[in-house]
Design a protein around this motif. Sequence first.
Motif, PDB file in Angstrom:
ATOM      1  N   THR A 130      25.863  73.599  74.377  1.00 22.21           N
ATOM      2  CA  THR A 130      25.585  72.165  74.381  1.00 22.21           C
ATOM      3  C   THR A 130      25.404  71.687  72.952  1.00 22.21           C
ATOM      4  O   THR A 130      24.647  72.288  72.178  1.00 22.21           O
ATOM      5  CB  THR A 130      24.305  71.860  75.194  1.00 22.21           C
ATOM      6  OG1 THR A 130      24.501  72.341  76.526  1.00 22.21           O
ATOM      7  CG2 THR A 130      24.012  70.372  75.221  1.00 22.21           C
ATOM      8  N   ARG A 160      24.581  68.307  70.344  1.00 18.46           N
ATOM      9  CA  ARG A 160      23.797  67.068  70.298  1.00 18.46           C
ATOM     10  C   ARG A 160      24.225  66.233  69.099  1.00 18.46           C
ATOM     11  O   ARG A 160      24.443  66.758  68.015  1.00 18.46           O
ATOM     12  CB  ARG A 160      22.311  67.398  70.180  1.00 18.46           C
ATOM     13  CG  ARG A 160      21.411  66.187  69.948  1.00 18.46           C
ATOM     14  CD  ARG A 160      19.956  66.562  69.985  1.00 18.46           C
ATOM     15  NE  ARG A 160      19.617  66.859  71.379  1.00 18.46           N
ATOM     16  CZ  ARG A 160      18.551  67.547  71.757  1.00 18.46           C
ATOM     17  NH1 ARG A 160      17.701  68.022  70.863  1.00 18.46           N
ATOM     18  NH2 ARG A 160      18.319  67.759  73.043  1.00 18.46           N
ATOM     19  N   THR A 196      19.438  60.403  70.466  1.00 18.97           N
ATOM     20  CA  THR A 196      20.277  61.581  70.689  1.00 18.97           C
ATOM     21  C   THR A 196      21.095  61.444  71.966  1.00 18.97           C
ATOM     22  O   THR A 196      20.742  60.686  72.871  1.00 18.97           O
ATOM     23  CB  THR A 196      19.421  62.857  70.802  1.00 18.97           C
ATOM     24  OG1 THR A 196      18.561  62.743  71.931  1.00 18.97           O
ATOM     25  CG2 THR A 196      18.606  63.100  69.544  1.00 18.97           C
ATOM     26  N   GLU A 221      23.590  72.115  67.529  1.00 12.93           N
ATOM     27  CA  GLU A 221      23.709  72.832  68.795  1.00 12.93           C
ATOM     28  C   GLU A 221      22.342  72.917  69.462  1.00 12.93           C
ATOM     29  O   GLU A 221      21.350  73.274  68.824  1.00 12.93           O
ATOM     30  CB  GLU A 221      24.254  74.247  68.572  1.00 12.93           C
ATOM     31  CG  GLU A 221      24.436  74.998  69.878  1.00 12.93           C
ATOM     32  CD  GLU A 221      24.918  76.424  69.716  1.00 12.93           C
ATOM     33  OE1 GLU A 221      25.183  77.070  70.748  1.00 12.93           O
ATOM     34  OE2 GLU A 221      25.023  76.911  68.576  1.00 12.93           O
ATOM     35  N   VAL A 222      22.280  72.571  70.737  1.00 12.74           N
ATOM     36  CA  VAL A 222      21.040  72.644  71.507  1.00 12.74           C
ATOM     37  C   VAL A 222      20.813  74.082  71.960  1.00 12.74           C
ATOM     38  O   VAL A 222      19.694  74.588  71.931  1.00 12.74           O
ATOM     39  CB  VAL A 222      21.088  71.691  72.724  1.00 12.74           C
ATOM     40  CG1 VAL A 222      19.853  71.843  73.584  1.00 12.74           C
ATOM     41  CG2 VAL A 222      21.257  70.259  72.263  1.00 12.74           C
ATOM     42  N   THR A 223      21.877  74.747  72.399  1.00 11.84           N
ATOM     43  CA  THR A 223      21.820  76.141  72.823  1.00 11.84           C
ATOM     44  C   THR A 223      21.964  77.023  71.586  1.00 11.84           C
ATOM     45  O   THR A 223      22.127  76.519  70.476  1.00 11.84           O
ATOM     46  CB  THR A 223      22.964  76.429  73.808  1.00 11.84           C
ATOM     47  OG1 THR A 223      24.190  76.005  73.189  1.00 11.84           O
ATOM     48  CG2 THR A 223      22.787  75.677  75.103  1.00 11.84           C
ATOM     49  N   ASP A 259      23.465  64.460  74.354  1.00  6.79           N
ATOM     50  CA  ASP A 259      23.918  65.845  74.493  1.00  6.79           C
ATOM     51  C   ASP A 259      25.176  65.899  75.341  1.00  6.79           C
ATOM     52  O   ASP A 259      25.365  65.066  76.235  1.00  6.79           O
ATOM     53  CB  ASP A 259      22.851  66.707  75.171  1.00  6.79           C
ATOM     54  CG  ASP A 259      21.582  66.838  74.354  1.00  6.79           C
ATOM     55  OD1 ASP A 259      21.581  66.436  73.181  1.00  6.79           O
ATOM     56  OD2 ASP A 259      20.586  67.349  74.899  1.00  6.79           O
ATOM     57  N   THR A 284      22.726  63.171  66.830  1.00  4.00           N
ATOM     58  CA  THR A 284      21.519  62.421  66.490  1.00  4.00           C
ATOM     59  C   THR A 284      21.906  61.368  65.466  1.00  4.00           C
ATOM     60  O   THR A 284      22.589  61.672  64.484  1.00  4.00           O
ATOM     61  CB  THR A 284      20.439  63.343  65.892  1.00  4.00           C
ATOM     62  OG1 THR A 284      20.191  64.422  66.808  1.00  4.00           O
ATOM     63  CG2 THR A 284      19.152  62.582  65.617  1.00  4.00           C
TER      64      THR A 284
END
Length: 122
Positions: free
Chosen positions: A92, A94, A102, A52-54, A104, A96
């Motif tokens: 958001t 991601r 990456t 998770e980016v957020t 998103d 990888t």
Amino acid sequence: GNAGRSTNNIITASTAPTFSTAAGSLGTIAGNFSGTVATVAGSSDSSITFSEVTSVLTNASQANCTLNSSTGVITTSDFGGSSTTPTTYNFTLRITDAEAQTVDRAFSLTSSFGATGGGQFN
């Protein structure tokens, strides 16, 4: 044409990871639900991991979910945590791959509480 040659194989080409799951809403889940919420899918030409980016999905004071970094499965033991108000959680994710490439994508999950819609009993 122009061509390059390397005896040391120092140049490699790799396809970037992609999501199979469309961006946007992953659905409406009953507040305080326990179990599998959704599964996000993706692929690459090498192994992938999800993150998770957020910090909304996996935040205990927000959506209160767990994201399996290998499978993309989102689970919870108490969806929405202590909240009793219908809420849309925007987050958001991601992907990888093994080459550190990456991608998103934005998703949302909405919590619901109580009966929705209308009905009549005679």
